[in-house]
Scaffold this motif. Structure first.
Motif, PDB file in Angstrom:
ATOM      1  N   ILE A 188      36.508  47.904  39.624  1.00  0.00           N
ATOM      2  CA  ILE A 188      36.465  46.726  38.702  1.00  0.00           C
ATOM      3  C   ILE A 188      35.255  45.654  39.264  1.00  0.00           C
ATOM      4  O   ILE A 188      34.920  45.852  40.410  1.00  0.00           O
ATOM      5  CB  ILE A 188      37.692  45.764  38.616  1.00  0.00           C
ATOM      6  CG1 ILE A 188      38.302  45.408  39.892  1.00  0.00           C
ATOM      7  CG2 ILE A 188      38.871  46.713  37.970  1.00  0.00           C
ATOM      8  CD1 ILE A 188      39.083  44.102  39.638  1.00  0.00           C
ATOM      9  N   GLN A 189      34.644  45.121  38.107  1.00  0.00           N
ATOM     10  CA  GLN A 189      33.657  44.006  38.387  1.00  0.00           C
ATOM     11  C   GLN A 189      34.478  42.806  37.887  1.00  0.00           C
ATOM     12  O   GLN A 189      34.956  42.713  36.974  1.00  0.00           O
ATOM     13  CB  GLN A 189      32.409  44.286  37.595  1.00  0.00           C
ATOM     14  CG  GLN A 189      31.742  45.540  38.035  1.00  0.00           C
ATOM     15  CD  GLN A 189      30.408  45.718  37.019  1.00  0.00           C
ATOM     16  OE1 GLN A 189      30.150  45.634  36.152  1.00  0.00           O
ATOM     17  NE2 GLN A 189      29.392  45.843  37.601  1.00  0.00           N
ATOM     18  N   CYS A 190      34.209  41.687  38.906  1.00  0.00           N
ATOM     19  CA  CYS A 190      34.746  40.356  38.354  1.00  0.00           C
ATOM     20  C   CYS A 190      33.526  39.372  38.394  1.00  0.00           C
ATOM     21  O   CYS A 190      32.457  39.732  39.104  1.00  0.00           O
ATOM     22  CB  CYS A 190      35.603  39.868  39.323  1.00  0.00           C
ATOM     23  SG  CYS A 190      36.975  41.022  39.649  1.00  0.00           S
ATOM     24  N   GLY A 191      33.422  38.460  37.225  1.00  0.00           N
ATOM     25  CA  GLY A 191      32.542  37.243  37.506  1.00  0.00           C
ATOM     26  C   GLY A 191      33.094  36.467  36.351  1.00  0.00           C
ATOM     27  O   GLY A 191      34.136  36.391  35.654  1.00  0.00           O
ATOM     28  N   TYR A 192      31.928  35.687  35.810  1.00  0.00           N
ATOM     29  CA  TYR A 192      32.177  34.602  34.992  1.00  0.00           C
ATOM     30  C   TYR A 192      30.937  34.875  33.782  1.00  0.00           C
ATOM     31  O   TYR A 192      29.848  34.958  34.244  1.00  0.00           O
ATOM     32  CB  TYR A 192      31.872  33.299  35.560  1.00  0.00           C
ATOM     33  CG  TYR A 192      33.112  32.949  36.609  1.00  0.00           C
ATOM     34  CD1 TYR A 192      33.137  33.266  37.769  1.00  0.00           C
ATOM     35  CD2 TYR A 192      34.139  32.347  36.093  1.00  0.00           C
ATOM     36  CE1 TYR A 192      34.124  32.980  38.577  1.00  0.00           C
ATOM     37  CE2 TYR A 192      35.345  32.076  36.928  1.00  0.00           C
ATOM     38  CZ  TYR A 192      35.481  32.194  38.097  1.00  0.00           C
ATOM     39  OH  TYR A 192      36.198  32.073  39.063  1.00  0.00           O
ATOM     40  N   GLY A 193      31.535  34.859  32.639  1.00  0.00           N
ATOM     41  CA  GLY A 193      30.392  35.279  31.564  1.00  0.00           C
ATOM     42  C   GLY A 193      29.692  36.474  31.867  1.00  0.00           C
ATOM     43  O   GLY A 193      30.330  37.592  32.001  1.00  0.00           O
ATOM     44  N   VAL A 197      27.966  38.567  37.524  1.00  0.00           N
ATOM     45  CA  VAL A 197      29.018  39.285  38.286  1.00  0.00           C
ATOM     46  C   VAL A 197      28.929  39.036  39.795  1.00  0.00           C
ATOM     47  O   VAL A 197      28.072  38.672  40.503  1.00  0.00           O
ATOM     48  CB  VAL A 197      28.448  41.138  38.328  1.00  0.00           C
ATOM     49  CG1 VAL A 197      29.220  41.774  39.156  1.00  0.00           C
ATOM     50  CG2 VAL A 197      28.342  41.513  36.821  1.00  0.00           C
ATOM     51  N   ILE A 198      30.252  38.583  40.172  1.00  0.00           N
ATOM     52  CA  ILE A 198      30.386  38.099  41.629  1.00  0.00           C
ATOM     53  C   ILE A 198      30.946  39.089  42.374  1.00  0.00           C
ATOM     54  O   ILE A 198      30.654  39.223  43.662  1.00  0.00           O
ATOM     55  CB  ILE A 198      31.319  36.836  41.623  1.00  0.00           C
ATOM     56  CG1 ILE A 198      30.791  35.801  40.474  1.00  0.00           C
ATOM     57  CG2 ILE A 198      31.960  36.385  42.712  1.00  0.00           C
ATOM     58  CD1 ILE A 198      31.202  34.316  40.638  1.00  0.00           C
ATOM     59  N   LEU A 199      32.006  39.850  41.970  1.00  0.00           N
ATOM     60  CA  LEU A 199      32.507  40.954  42.751  1.00  0.00           C
ATOM     61  C   LEU A 199      32.058  42.490  42.090  1.00  0.00           C
ATOM     62  O   LEU A 199      32.362  42.412  40.558  1.00  0.00           O
ATOM     63  CB  LEU A 199      33.996  40.712  42.974  1.00  0.00           C
ATOM     64  CG  LEU A 199      34.312  39.447  43.696  1.00  0.00           C
ATOM     65  CD1 LEU A 199      35.738  39.496  43.486  1.00  0.00           C
ATOM     66  CD2 LEU A 199      33.864  39.718  45.229  1.00  0.00           C
ATOM     67  N   ASN A 200      31.966  43.266  42.982  1.00  0.00           N
ATOM     68  CA  ASN A 200      31.366  44.694  42.374  1.00  0.00           C
ATOM     69  C   ASN A 200      32.460  45.712  42.922  1.00  0.00           C
ATOM     70  O   ASN A 200      32.694  45.804  44.194  1.00  0.00           O
ATOM     71  CB  ASN A 200      30.093  44.622  42.685  1.00  0.00           C
ATOM     72  CG  ASN A 200      29.181  45.314  41.543  1.00  0.00           C
ATOM     73  OD1 ASN A 200      29.761  45.965  40.717  1.00  0.00           O
ATOM     74  ND2 ASN A 200      28.056  45.035  41.392  1.00  0.00           N
ATOM     75  N   GLY A 218      34.086  44.869  34.147  1.00  0.00           N
ATOM     76  CA  GLY A 218      33.931  46.412  34.119  1.00  0.00           C
ATOM     77  C   GLY A 218      34.849  46.982  34.935  1.00  0.00           C
ATOM     78  O   GLY A 218      35.610  46.289  35.867  1.00  0.00           O
ATOM     79  N   GLY A 219      35.195  48.222  34.744  1.00  0.00           N
ATOM     80  CA  GLY A 219      36.227  48.874  35.477  1.00  0.00           C
ATOM     81  C   GLY A 219      37.650  48.623  34.631  1.00  0.00           C
ATOM     82  O   GLY A 219      37.485  48.039  33.852  1.00  0.00           O
ATOM     83  N   THR A 220      38.655  49.215  35.400  1.00  0.00           N
ATOM     84  CA  THR A 220      39.963  49.013  34.681  1.00  0.00           C
ATOM     85  C   THR A 220      40.940  48.668  35.738  1.00  0.00           C
ATOM     86  O   THR A 220      40.895  49.198  37.045  1.00  0.00           O
ATOM     87  CB  THR A 220      40.622  50.155  34.116  1.00  0.00           C
ATOM     88  OG1 THR A 220      39.298  50.838  33.377  1.00  0.00           O
ATOM     89  CG2 THR A 220      41.659  49.836  33.360  1.00  0.00           C
ATOM     90  N   GLY A 254      34.693  34.959  46.419  1.00  0.00           N
ATOM     91  CA  GLY A 254      35.252  35.686  45.031  1.00  0.00           C
ATOM     92  C   GLY A 254      36.889  35.676  45.071  1.00  0.00           C
ATOM     93  O   GLY A 254      37.063  36.409  44.282  1.00  0.00           O
ATOM     94  N   LYS A 255      37.370  35.104  46.186  1.00  0.00           N
ATOM     95  CA  LYS A 255      38.807  35.591  46.310  1.00  0.00           C
ATOM     96  C   LYS A 255      39.541  34.770  44.837  1.00  0.00           C
ATOM     97  O   LYS A 255      40.363  35.483  44.187  1.00  0.00           O
ATOM     98  CB  LYS A 255      39.418  34.506  47.374  1.00  0.00           C
ATOM     99  CG  LYS A 255      38.719  35.066  48.749  1.00  0.00           C
ATOM    100  CD  LYS A 255      39.735  34.246  49.825  1.00  0.00           C
ATOM    101  CE  LYS A 255      39.727  32.672  49.985  1.00  0.00           C
ATOM    102  NZ  LYS A 255      38.318  32.361  50.081  1.00  0.00           N
ATOM    103  N   THR A 256      38.973  33.674  44.489  1.00  0.00           N
ATOM    104  CA  THR A 256      39.784  33.115  43.509  1.00  0.00           C
ATOM    105  C   THR A 256      39.359  33.893  42.096  1.00  0.00           C
ATOM    106  O   THR A 256      40.195  34.040  41.058  1.00  0.00           O
ATOM    107  CB  THR A 256      39.194  31.657  42.970  1.00  0.00           C
ATOM    108  OG1 THR A 256      39.766  30.949  44.356  1.00  0.00           O
ATOM    109  CG2 THR A 256      39.953  31.068  41.854  1.00  0.00           C
ATOM    110  N   THR A 257      38.062  34.212  42.070  1.00  0.00           N
ATOM    111  CA  THR A 257      37.687  35.315  41.085  1.00  0.00           C
ATOM    112  C   THR A 257      38.533  36.415  40.644  1.00  0.00           C
ATOM    113  O   THR A 257      38.565  37.031  39.544  1.00  0.00           O
ATOM    114  CB  THR A 257      36.231  35.368  40.951  1.00  0.00           C
ATOM    115  OG1 THR A 257      35.436  34.270  41.216  1.00  0.00           O
ATOM    116  CG2 THR A 257      35.637  36.219  39.876  1.00  0.00           C
TER     117      THR A 257
END
Lengths: 258, 342
Positions: A7-12, A15-18, A55-57, A39-42
């Motif tokens: 998974i990819q995490c971020g805002y808009g 991407v903050i985490l990949n 991204g990812g699931t 990126g813990k909170t993200t």
């Protein structure tokens, strides 16, 4: 279980985490560690469905987020934020009863007797019955945290996500909250906890996730992962993790800065 | 202040509203005694009983519509104020926060300037009240992705209200100072002297439907008081709830303003009083706020039309009574907070 697949995490679009992959299990306390801005909170908010994954699931017991409606998802995973107030004078009973909204049979969410009884049991199980009629916003930080945990339990979830639950608490209340978090795993809940304290992870966690430079550096048991080298590297701070023996004869690992 | 049992409170408020309503029928430039009111009521059921036509006209065609309108407008402004305070998590919010009053005021002024009929005036006022809020919502959607939704709604409301207020000033500037301008100014001060029976259908329908929808949304509004993220994790569809509350509150407020002009303070202070009596749970607070707001405006309207020979605009009376009363509540609650903290 909750399974993260690349998974990819971020805002808009940012991407903050990949490339995050791993599994969160029921009956375990998993601590999320990392520096400020790691990126813990993200990641937390993405797992909670507050932020969409970029991204990812993520699979929740084999199902994607889109397979749940909002109430079903609320009954799968609940959220304990850092203790804060509310501008209105809800009682502790009112606040914990809000956790039963997703379980209400009434189309408008009106709680019935069954919901009220469950909320009361949640309050009683944490030993905070004496707070039931008090105004939530006038409680101490530790008491508020207990109430928010009771509310999360009242949702009857599979997982409980706790966001830095010991921030702003004195030592006595920190220990209380962490012991409750551990107790919840004993009752079969999966607990995911965001924390700034590797010491808390050393003492209470079953699993630890180390986040660094936008990715998962390590994911595993605290005994395997939380050593001097990894933790010093993670925080960029000279420290040592040493093993000691308590007065009871228990062997414990403690973190000391050097 | 100790919370009163809710059933008792609802019954008590209903009774008080009826009594004040009946009393309001007796007061005015043409005094009517309570016995005459009783005779009038009897005449509807007993063909042998009769009342003078003049009295019937005063009561049925002039005072009764005005009294019902006062109750409904007061109730509408109060419940929408309470709903917005819950939605924005801020007890200092009023129904006009999203610009509906500024838009409605502009619409009414435009209708007066163009010489439209009173029906068209109400229509244009209602229309621009809705336009103002739709514009606010659109701006908040366009700009709010990276910001707190509530904050962008409030800021957008300020922007739109400022624009409509400026446009209203333009209309006042170009209006005929002998005719249109005094009419515009008088309308903006608020009042119910022009109410007719036909106006009641519109406001009664909108306010009753709105009362039901907002009251049953009350449980969800309670969860929203903890913030969007927590509300979502407890199972609330936050944006859907927000749109519902804004849409219903806007329709209700625009309807009220279109028939009564701009009446301030009611939507701000009545929710506070209601919260002190019944507590913060919105499922109970919202209908109680409606009842108390209706009673409040009934009393104030009665005062406005009887205290002097010239009727005082309602917006002036609510401000003159509301502001000191709010100060009294603030002083009372701050004393209570001091006692609780010692």
């Amino acid at each position: 279980m909750i399974t993260l697949e690349n998974i990819q995490c971020g805002y808009g679009k940012k991407v903050i985490l990949n490339n995050l992959s791993g599994t969160l299990e029921r009956g375990q306390l998993t601590c999320l560690l990392g520096r400020n801005g790691a990126g813990k909170t993200t990641l937390f908010k993405t797992v909670l469905g507050i932020l969409p994954s970029l991204g990812g699931t993520i699979y929740y017991d084999g199902k994607t987020f889109q397979s749940f409606n909002t109430k079903q998802f609320a009954r799968y995973i609940s959220y304990v934020p850092q203790a804060h107030g509310t501008p209105f004078s809800f009682s502790v009973s009112d606040v914990v009863l809000m956790g039963q909204y997703a379980s209400s049979d009434n189309i408008w969410g009106k709680p019935g007797k069954k919901n009220i009884d469950i909320a009361k049991k949640s309050i009683d199980s944490l030993g905070i019955s004496h707070l039931a009629e008090k105004t939530f916003s006038k409680l101490s930080g530790g008491e508020k945290q207990m109430v928010l945990i009771a509310r999360a339990m009242a949702q009857h979830p599979v997982f409980i996500a706790m966001d830095e639950p010991t921030s702003n608490l004195d030592l006595c209340n920190q220990v209380k909250v962490l012991q409750y978090a551990k107790m919840l795993t004993g009752k079969g809940y999966g607990v995911i906890m965001n924390t700034h304290s590797p010491q808390q992870a050393l003492q209470y966690a079953d699993k630890v996730i180390l986040l660094d430079h936008g990715t998962i550096k390590q994911w595993g048991k605290p005994d395997d992962i939380l050593n001097t080298s990894n933790v010093a590297d993670l925080y960029g701070t000279p420290l040592e993790i040493i093993e000691t023996t308590t007065t009871n004869g228990d062997k414990r690992k403690i973190l000391v800065t050097t | 202040m100790k919370k009163i049992p809710r059933i008792s409170l609802f019954l008590l408020l209903g009774l008080v509203a009826m009594l004040i309503g009946v009393f309001s029928l007796t007061i005015g430039r043409f005094p009517v005694s309570a016995s005459v009111i009783g005779q009038l009521i009897r005449s509807f059921f007993d063909p042998d009983s009769s009342t003078q036509e003049q009295i019937k006209t005063v009561i049925i065609d002039i005072r009764l519509p005005r009294i019902i309108a006062a109750f409904l407008v007061g109730g509408t402004l109060s419940i929408t104020g309470a709903a917005y305070q819950g939605m924005f998590r801020n007890s200092m919010v009023s129904p006009s926060i999203l610009g509906v009053s500024a838009g409605a005021g502009f619409g009414a002024a435009l209708a007066i300037l163009l010489g439209f009929s009173s029906i068209m005036l109400q229509g244009l006022s209602f229309f621009f009240g809705i336009v103002a809020v739709v514009t606010v919502y659109a701006i908040s959607l366009a700009t709010g992705r990276k910001h707190d939704r509530c904050l962008t709604l409030i800021l957008s409301g300020m922007i739109v209200a400022t624009v409509f207020t400026a446009l209203l000033s333009v209309l006042k500037y170009i209006a005929d100072p002998d005719n249109a301008l005094p009419t515009i100014v008088y309308w903006l001060m608020g009042g119910l002297s022009e109410i007719e029976k036909t106006d009641l259908c519109f406001i009664a329908t909108i306010s009753m439907i709105g009362l039901v929808i907002l009251s049953i949304s009350g449980w969800k509004l309670d969860l929203l008081s903890f913030g969007d993220d927590e509300a979502k994790t407890m199972g609330i569809r936050v944006e859907r709830l927000r749109v519902t509350v804004i849409a219903v509150a806007t329709l209700m407020t625009a309807t009220a303003v279109s028939i009564s002009g701009i009446i301030g303070w009611v939507g701000l202070i009545i929710p506070h009083i209601s919260r002190m009596l019944i507590g913060p749970k919105n499922a109970e607070l919202l209908p109680v706020a409606f009842l108390i707001g209706g009673i409040f405006l009934l009393i104030v309207d009665g005062f406005s039309r009887t205290v002097t020979t010239m009727e005082i605009p309602l917006g002036i009376t609510t401000s003159l009574i509301g502001a000191p009363f709010f100060l009294f509540i603030l002083m009372k609650t701050s004393k209570k907070n001091e006692r609780d903290n010692t």
